[in-house]
Scaffold this motif. Structure first.
Motif, PDB file in Angstrom:
ATOM      1  N   GLU A 276       0.655  -1.374  -0.084  1.00  0.00           N
ATOM      2  CA  GLU A 276      -0.439  -0.100   0.262  1.00  0.00           C
ATOM      3  C   GLU A 276       0.936   1.469  -0.229  1.00  0.00           C
ATOM      4  O   GLU A 276       2.533   1.125   0.199  1.00  0.00           O
ATOM      5  N   SER A 277       0.552   1.856  -0.277  1.00  0.00           N
ATOM      6  CA  SER A 277       1.219   3.535  -0.206  1.00  0.00           C
ATOM      7  C   SER A 277       1.150   4.300   0.838  1.00  0.00           C
ATOM      8  O   SER A 277       0.385   4.100   1.682  1.00  0.00           O
ATOM      9  N   PRO A 278       2.228   4.733   1.088  1.00  0.00           N
ATOM     10  CA  PRO A 278       2.142   6.221   2.236  1.00  0.00           C
ATOM     11  C   PRO A 278       1.044   6.605   2.452  1.00  0.00           C
ATOM     12  O   PRO A 278       0.467   6.494   3.587  1.00  0.00           O
ATOM     13  N   ALA A 279       0.368   7.390   1.343  1.00  0.00           N
ATOM     14  CA  ALA A 279      -1.307   7.973   1.570  1.00  0.00           C
ATOM     15  C   ALA A 279      -2.205   7.126   1.982  1.00  0.00           C
ATOM     16  O   ALA A 279      -3.040   7.975   2.909  1.00  0.00           O
ATOM     17  N   THR A 280      -2.539   5.969   1.210  1.00  0.00           N
ATOM     18  CA  THR A 280      -3.030   5.237   2.040  1.00  0.00           C
ATOM     19  C   THR A 280      -2.950   4.996   3.222  1.00  0.00           C
ATOM     20  O   THR A 280      -3.628   4.700   4.040  1.00  0.00           O
ATOM     21  N   LEU A 281      -1.820   4.333   4.024  1.00  0.00           N
ATOM     22  CA  LEU A 281      -1.730   4.170   5.017  1.00  0.00           C
ATOM     23  C   LEU A 281      -1.271   5.069   5.945  1.00  0.00           C
ATOM     24  O   LEU A 281      -2.472   5.484   7.254  1.00  0.00           O
ATOM     25  N   MET A 282      -1.609   5.891   6.025  1.00  0.00           N
ATOM     26  CA  MET A 282      -1.522   7.653   6.927  1.00  0.00           C
ATOM     27  C   MET A 282      -3.255   7.653   6.826  1.00  0.00           C
ATOM     28  O   MET A 282      -3.976   8.526   8.016  1.00  0.00           O
ATOM     29  N   LYS A 283      -4.115   7.495   6.125  1.00  0.00           N
ATOM     30  CA  LYS A 283      -5.202   8.081   6.221  1.00  0.00           C
ATOM     31  C   LYS A 283      -6.045   6.661   7.256  1.00  0.00           C
ATOM     32  O   LYS A 283      -6.719   6.798   7.832  1.00  0.00           O
ATOM     33  N   SER A 284      -5.754   5.673   6.340  1.00  0.00           N
ATOM     34  CA  SER A 284      -6.274   4.672   7.808  1.00  0.00           C
ATOM     35  C   SER A 284      -5.688   4.541   9.061  1.00  0.00           C
ATOM     36  O   SER A 284      -6.756   4.390  10.100  1.00  0.00           O
ATOM     37  N   ALA A 285      -4.820   5.543   9.177  1.00  0.00           N
ATOM     38  CA  ALA A 285      -3.732   5.150  10.658  1.00  0.00           C
ATOM     39  C   ALA A 285      -4.624   6.425  11.133  1.00  0.00           C
ATOM     40  O   ALA A 285      -4.870   6.189  12.690  1.00  0.00           O
ATOM     41  N   LEU A 286      -5.024   7.469  10.519  1.00  0.00           N
ATOM     42  CA  LEU A 286      -5.750   8.795  11.382  1.00  0.00           C
ATOM     43  C   LEU A 286      -6.827   8.131  11.791  1.00  0.00           C
ATOM     44  O   LEU A 286      -7.264   8.572  12.793  1.00  0.00           O
ATOM     45  N   ALA A 287      -7.568   7.073  11.040  1.00  0.00           N
ATOM     46  CA  ALA A 287      -9.145   7.609  11.376  1.00  0.00           C
ATOM     47  C   ALA A 287      -8.285   6.415  12.022  1.00  0.00           C
ATOM     48  O   ALA A 287      -9.953   5.882  13.065  1.00  0.00           O
ATOM     49  N   ALA A 288      -7.817   5.254  12.100  1.00  0.00           N
ATOM     50  CA  ALA A 288      -7.939   4.125  13.397  1.00  0.00           C
ATOM     51  C   ALA A 288      -6.903   4.773  14.495  1.00  0.00           C
ATOM     52  O   ALA A 288      -7.322   3.943  15.767  1.00  0.00           O
ATOM     53  N   GLY A 289      -6.556   5.920  14.590  1.00  0.00           N
ATOM     54  CA  GLY A 289      -5.974   6.220  15.962  1.00  0.00           C
ATOM     55  C   GLY A 289      -4.375   6.201  15.710  1.00  0.00           C
ATOM     56  O   GLY A 289      -3.855   6.385  16.843  1.00  0.00           O
ATOM     57  N   SER A 290      -3.948   5.314  14.655  1.00  0.00           N
ATOM     58  CA  SER A 290      -2.540   5.040  14.931  1.00  0.00           C
ATOM     59  C   SER A 290      -1.573   5.636  14.600  1.00  0.00           C
ATOM     60  O   SER A 290      -1.222   5.410  13.509  1.00  0.00           O
ATOM     61  N   TYR A 291      -1.083   6.145  16.133  1.00  0.00           N
ATOM     62  CA  TYR A 291      -0.362   7.679  15.041  1.00  0.00           C
ATOM     63  C   TYR A 291       1.433   7.027  14.810  1.00  0.00           C
ATOM     64  O   TYR A 291       2.347   7.080  14.578  1.00  0.00           O
ATOM     65  N   GLY A 292       2.051   6.060  15.655  1.00  0.00           N
ATOM     66  CA  GLY A 292       2.609   5.045  14.995  1.00  0.00           C
ATOM     67  C   GLY A 292       3.149   4.841  13.765  1.00  0.00           C
ATOM     68  O   GLY A 292       3.828   4.919  13.077  1.00  0.00           O
ATOM     69  N   ILE A 293       2.000   4.356  13.473  1.00  0.00           N
ATOM     70  CA  ILE A 293       1.196   3.368  12.038  1.00  0.00           C
ATOM     71  C   ILE A 293       1.860   4.959  10.860  1.00  0.00           C
ATOM     72  O   ILE A 293       2.762   5.343   9.971  1.00  0.00           O
ATOM     73  N   LEU A 294       1.253   6.257  11.456  1.00  0.00           N
ATOM     74  CA  LEU A 294       1.115   6.992  10.652  1.00  0.00           C
ATOM     75  C   LEU A 294       2.448   7.808  10.389  1.00  0.00           C
ATOM     76  O   LEU A 294       2.716   8.303   9.539  1.00  0.00           O
ATOM     77  N   ILE A 295       3.552   8.029  12.391  1.00  0.00           N
ATOM     78  CA  ILE A 295       4.330   8.661  11.189  1.00  0.00           C
ATOM     79  C   ILE A 295       5.841   7.627  10.649  1.00  0.00           C
ATOM     80  O   ILE A 295       6.308   8.675  10.058  1.00  0.00           O
ATOM     81  N   ALA A 296       5.817   6.308  10.323  1.00  0.00           N
ATOM     82  CA  ALA A 296       5.946   5.702  10.084  1.00  0.00           C
ATOM     83  C   ALA A 296       5.734   5.922   8.543  1.00  0.00           C
ATOM     84  O   ALA A 296       6.730   5.989   7.400  1.00  0.00           O
ATOM     85  N   ALA A 297       4.591   6.155   8.245  1.00  0.00           N
ATOM     86  CA  ALA A 297       4.119   6.327   6.932  1.00  0.00           C
ATOM     87  C   ALA A 297       4.059   7.625   6.176  1.00  0.00           C
ATOM     88  O   ALA A 297       5.065   7.981   4.984  1.00  0.00           O
ATOM     89  N   VAL A 298       4.837   8.404   6.924  1.00  0.00           N
ATOM     90  CA  VAL A 298       5.150  10.069   6.732  1.00  0.00           C
ATOM     91  C   VAL A 298       6.717   9.550   6.690  1.00  0.00           C
ATOM     92  O   VAL A 298       7.302  10.550   5.500  1.00  0.00           O
ATOM     93  N   LEU A 299       7.690   8.739   7.495  1.00  0.00           N
ATOM     94  CA  LEU A 299       9.444   8.731   7.484  1.00  0.00           C
ATOM     95  C   LEU A 299       9.495   8.213   5.934  1.00  0.00           C
ATOM     96  O   LEU A 299      10.478   8.777   5.291  1.00  0.00           O
ATOM     97  N   ILE A 300       8.728   6.655   4.975  1.00  0.00           N
ATOM     98  CA  ILE A 300       9.142   6.421   3.748  1.00  0.00           C
ATOM     99  C   ILE A 300       9.475   7.995   2.838  1.00  0.00           C
ATOM    100  O   ILE A 300      10.366   7.819   2.334  1.00  0.00           O
ATOM    101  N   PRO A 301       8.506   8.278   3.114  1.00  0.00           N
ATOM    102  CA  PRO A 301       8.903   9.654   1.259  1.00  0.00           C
ATOM    103  C   PRO A 301       9.559  10.614   2.261  1.00  0.00           C
ATOM    104  O   PRO A 301      10.544  10.975   1.189  1.00  0.00           O
ATOM    105  N   VAL A 302       9.949  11.268   3.162  1.00  0.00           N
ATOM    106  CA  VAL A 302      11.088  12.633   3.733  1.00  0.00           C
ATOM    107  C   VAL A 302      12.327  11.516   3.827  1.00  0.00           C
ATOM    108  O   VAL A 302      12.788  12.052   2.943  1.00  0.00           O
ATOM    109  N   LEU A 303      12.317  10.475   4.088  1.00  0.00           N
ATOM    110  CA  LEU A 303      13.262   9.916   4.221  1.00  0.00           C
ATOM    111  C   LEU A 303      14.212   9.700   2.848  1.00  0.00           C
ATOM    112  O   LEU A 303      15.128   9.205   2.046  1.00  0.00           O
ATOM    113  N   SER A 304      13.314   8.926   1.458  1.00  0.00           N
ATOM    114  CA  SER A 304      13.160   9.490   0.563  1.00  0.00           C
ATOM    115  C   SER A 304      14.047  10.003  -0.395  1.00  0.00           C
ATOM    116  O   SER A 304      15.467  10.380  -0.894  1.00  0.00           O
TER     117      SER A 304
END
Length: 421
Positions: A233-261
């Motif tokens: 799945e794409s980081p954008a999709t993961l971020m959306k799902s993480a926000l809906a579920a309140g999983s901030y750890g997943i949210l941060i990891a999903a943001v880090l992928i494009p930033v680190l790239s």
């Protein structure tokens, strides 16, 4: 157009390179799974990336040697350019070109040396992208995970219309006008692009297959999970799902992928030695490269948000490996005197010239032998033709010889023999 993922890329050169890299990827997965008990695509991507960039290390060294030699040649090339500055006639341009070639020959390098190395690496880079983007096309055990579900779907009444409706919508976007949904490979393509919401839609469309769908998603989640992220799945999709579920750890990891790239790509580009040969064309290329130093990392960030996370892992790993190798090679070349590099380049150039000269001599010798044989054949053919002409002349003379003469009797015998034949 057939499948995007399951159908392997068929572009010339890139297709062959992707096939080879796919075989290596499949082997890595098998070893990690059956020997070490690790079934994880993210780990396999990292291992494959390290292997490929290690194999490309000789080209990296060659490219950085060329950059260092270009810097050493820059004063001489600038001097030549200044000498012919403002002269646009053909004779002056040809002289400037010849003098520039002599400088390259003096240092034992080719004017296209840096570009050639880059052209060799580019197909491999593109092939890597296709392999990681289409995992089921190259790893047979991953494809096998989808097959039981596909079999159950195809056994359900009206399945094709349902799958076409799901496939032509977001995030799949595979129109039935272009793709044949009766083919298993196409269905694997479709399912590989599924996201969490799409799997929910599939359960609602095939309620009787809920158990097999859950079994399939559990297996895929196991092999696709990397540090808590689903690499399919794409980081954008993961971020959306993480926000809906309140999983901030997943949210941060999903943001880090494009930033680190983006960050790692920028560091990798900056670690590369800059070409300062002074040549006008090289100067234009240098200006282009300078702008790309910023645009490519930014483009990487944007693409990583929308493409599968697995590609982001590949870009991050490749940038880190390139940076490490470039730093090591730079330190080694900095310790090596320029005279030593020139001497080695000249030795290699001389060896190539000797090899080429030897090959040309062999070719000339072979051509000479063939020509001699052809001349011999031609000579034999001429002699045979001359002999036949002489015989024909004698025959014509015998036909008009006086009756009772020896020549007339010989002609009579000849005609008798021809009649008997």
């Amino acid at each position: 157009m057939t499948g995007i993922l399951m159908t392997q890329v068929s572009t010339p050169i890139i297709g062959q390179a992707a096939w080879l890299l796919g075989k290596i990827m499949n082997g890595i997965y098998w070893v990690m799974s059956h020997v070490f008990g690790i079934q994880n695509i993210g780990v396999c991507i990292i291992i494959l990336t390290v292997i490929i960039y290690t194999l490309l290390l000789p080209f990296t060294i060659k490219q950085q040697k060329f950059s260092k030699m270009s810097a050493a040649m820059a004063p001489e090339i600038k001097k030549i350019q200044k000498k012919y500055e403002g002269k646009k006639d053909q004779d002056s341009m040809m002289k400037m070109q010849e003098e520039t070639k002599l400088v390259y020959a003096k240092y034992g390098v080719s004017p296209t040396g840096g570009c050639l190395t880059l052209f060799i690496q580019l197909p491999i880079m593109y092939a890597m992208w296709y392999v990681i983007r289409g995992i089921p096309a190259y790893i047979s055990e991953v494809k096998d995970i989808y097959l039981p579900l596909i079999t159950q779907i195809q056994a359900t009444d009206g399945w094709q219309k349902i799958m076409e409706g799901i496939g032509q919508a977001k995030p799949i976007l595979m129109s039935p006008d272009k793709y044949d949904y009766t083919k298993t490979n196409i269905l694997v393509d479709v399912l590989y692009k599924f996201q969490s919401s799409t799997w929910t839609t599939l359960k609602e469309s095939f309620p009787a297959l809920t158990d097999v769908i859950n079994s399939t998603t559990n297996q895929l989640q196991h092999i696709n999970n990397f540090l808590g992220l689903n690499i399919a799945e794409s980081p954008a999709t993961l971020m959306k799902s993480a926000l809906a579920a309140g999983s901030y750890g997943i949210l941060i990891a999903a943001v880090l992928i494009p930033v680190l790239s983006g960050v790692t790509q920028f560091i990798s580009v900056k670690a590369m030695p800059q070409n300062t040969s002074g040549d006008q064309m090289e100067g234009q290329m240098a200006a282009t490269m300078k702008s790309m130093n910023y645009t490519l990392p930014l483009l990487s960030v944007f693409m990583c948000f929308t493409l599968p996370t697995g590609l982001g892992i590949y870009w991050i790993t490749s940038a880190i490996i390139r940076t490490i190798y470039q730093i090591i090679v730079n330190k080694k070349l900095d310790k090596m005197p320029i005279d030593e590099l020139v001497e080695k380049n000249l030795e290699k150039a001389e060896a190539k010239r000797a090899k080429k000269k030897s090959a040309q001599s062999s070719e000339v010798s072979s051509m000479a032998t063939v020509k001699t044989k052809n001349m011999s054949k031609a000579k034999s053919a001429d002699e045979q033709k001359e002999l036949e002409e002489k015989i024909e002349n004698v025959r014509k003379q015998n036909e008009h010889a006086p009756e009772g003469s020896l020549a007339s009797k010989a002609d009579m015998v000849r005609r008798f023999n021809e009649m008997n034949k």
